[in-house]
Design an enzyme around this catalytic site. Structure first.
Site, PDB file in Angstrom:
ATOM      1  N   SER A  35       0.859  -1.178   0.000  1.00 44.38           N
ATOM      2  CA  SER A  35       0.000   0.000   0.000  1.00 44.38           C
ATOM      3  C   SER A  35       0.895   1.228   0.000  1.00 44.38           C
ATOM      4  CB  SER A  35      -0.891   0.010   1.248  1.00 44.38           C
ATOM      5  OG  SER A  35      -1.535   1.262   1.426  1.00 44.38           O
TER       6      SER A  35
ATOM      7  N   TYR B 151      -2.178  -1.107  10.165  1.00 44.30           N
ATOM      8  CA  TYR B 151      -2.145  -1.286   8.718  1.00 44.30           C
ATOM      9  C   TYR B 151      -0.780  -0.903   8.154  1.00 44.30           C
ATOM     10  CZ  TYR B 151      -3.869  -1.270   3.912  1.00 44.30           C
ATOM     11  OH  TYR B 151      -4.065  -1.545   2.579  1.00 44.30           O
TER      12      TYR B 151
END
Length: 224
Positions: free
Chosen positions: A123, A136
């Site tokens: 990401s 995350y």
């Protein structure tokens, strides 16, 4: 080609499975939920290493081998570190990072036979963290390091691509408090467009590798 895709019941994983089928390849899906029944699949919780390994082996044996693996499964737990329950925080690491490693590890014997390819999904938050996303970001920073190390280990044997996507229009943001949902100005990408970049990486001949792909909306705030 037989392409195993984690998280193939929704989001980028589903878009990738559909793109793989359009290429005339076979999509093999692993997800904690039942995917579209047209896909050959095994349900598994990637936080459980044994389940992840068994799912990979079962699908590989059923298909007669693997030519590629795409690790698109991912979860999140938004909030400040002291506010996110420890079990929820750790589950993000277990699914996103340890689950990725478990799937790739189980797939390697098959991929080495075919000189296949691995595409991991990190990401932009694996390169640039944001507040209230420590779980995350930690998991995706880990995927970045894991994939770059894997590329060194496997050079000449298995192709390795690190996909670094920005925000996409998927159900990933569903159920979040409003403060953690992207606003209308975010201009998120269609996951089908990102899936096409995955197919591009998988399509490269043995010995030619796309090492890293950053694919994000032109208005992405977390890149560069």
């Amino acid at each position: 080609m037989n392409i195993l895709i984690t998280g193939g019941a929704s989001g980028l994983g589903l878009a990738t499975a559909e793109a793989v089928e359009k290429e005339g390849w076979r999509a093999l899906v692993v997800d904690v939920r039942e995917p579209d029944q047209r896909f050959d699949h095994v349900t598994a919780d990637l936080a459980d290493r044994g389940q992840a390994e068994r799912a990979v082996r079962e699908l590989a044996e059923r298909a007669g081998g693997l030519d590629g693996v795409v690790t698109a499964a991912g979860i999140d737990a938004c909030g400040r570190l002291e506010d996110v329950p420890a079990d929820d925080w750790e589950r993000v690491i277990q699914v996103n990072l340890l689950g990725t490693a478990a799937v790739v590890r189980a797939a390697l014997p098959y991929l080495k036979r075919t000189r296949g390819k691995v595409v991991t999904c990190a990401s932009t938050l694996g390169l640039r963290p944001l507040s209230d996303a420590s779980a995350y970001s930690a998991s995706k920073f880990g995927v970045v390091g894991f994939t770059r190390g894997l590329a060194v280990e496997l050079r000449g044997e298995v192709g390795v691509t690190l996909l670094i996507p920005g925000g996409m229009r998927t159900g990933f943001f569903d159920g979040r408090p409003e403060q953690y949902k992207p606003g209308p100005e975010a201009g998120l990408n269609d996951p089908a467009h990102v899936a096409q970049t995955v197919v591009f990486a998988l399509r490269q001949p043995a010995g030619c590798e796309v090492r890293e792909l950053v694919v994000c909306p032109s208005t992405e705030t977390s890149w560069p």
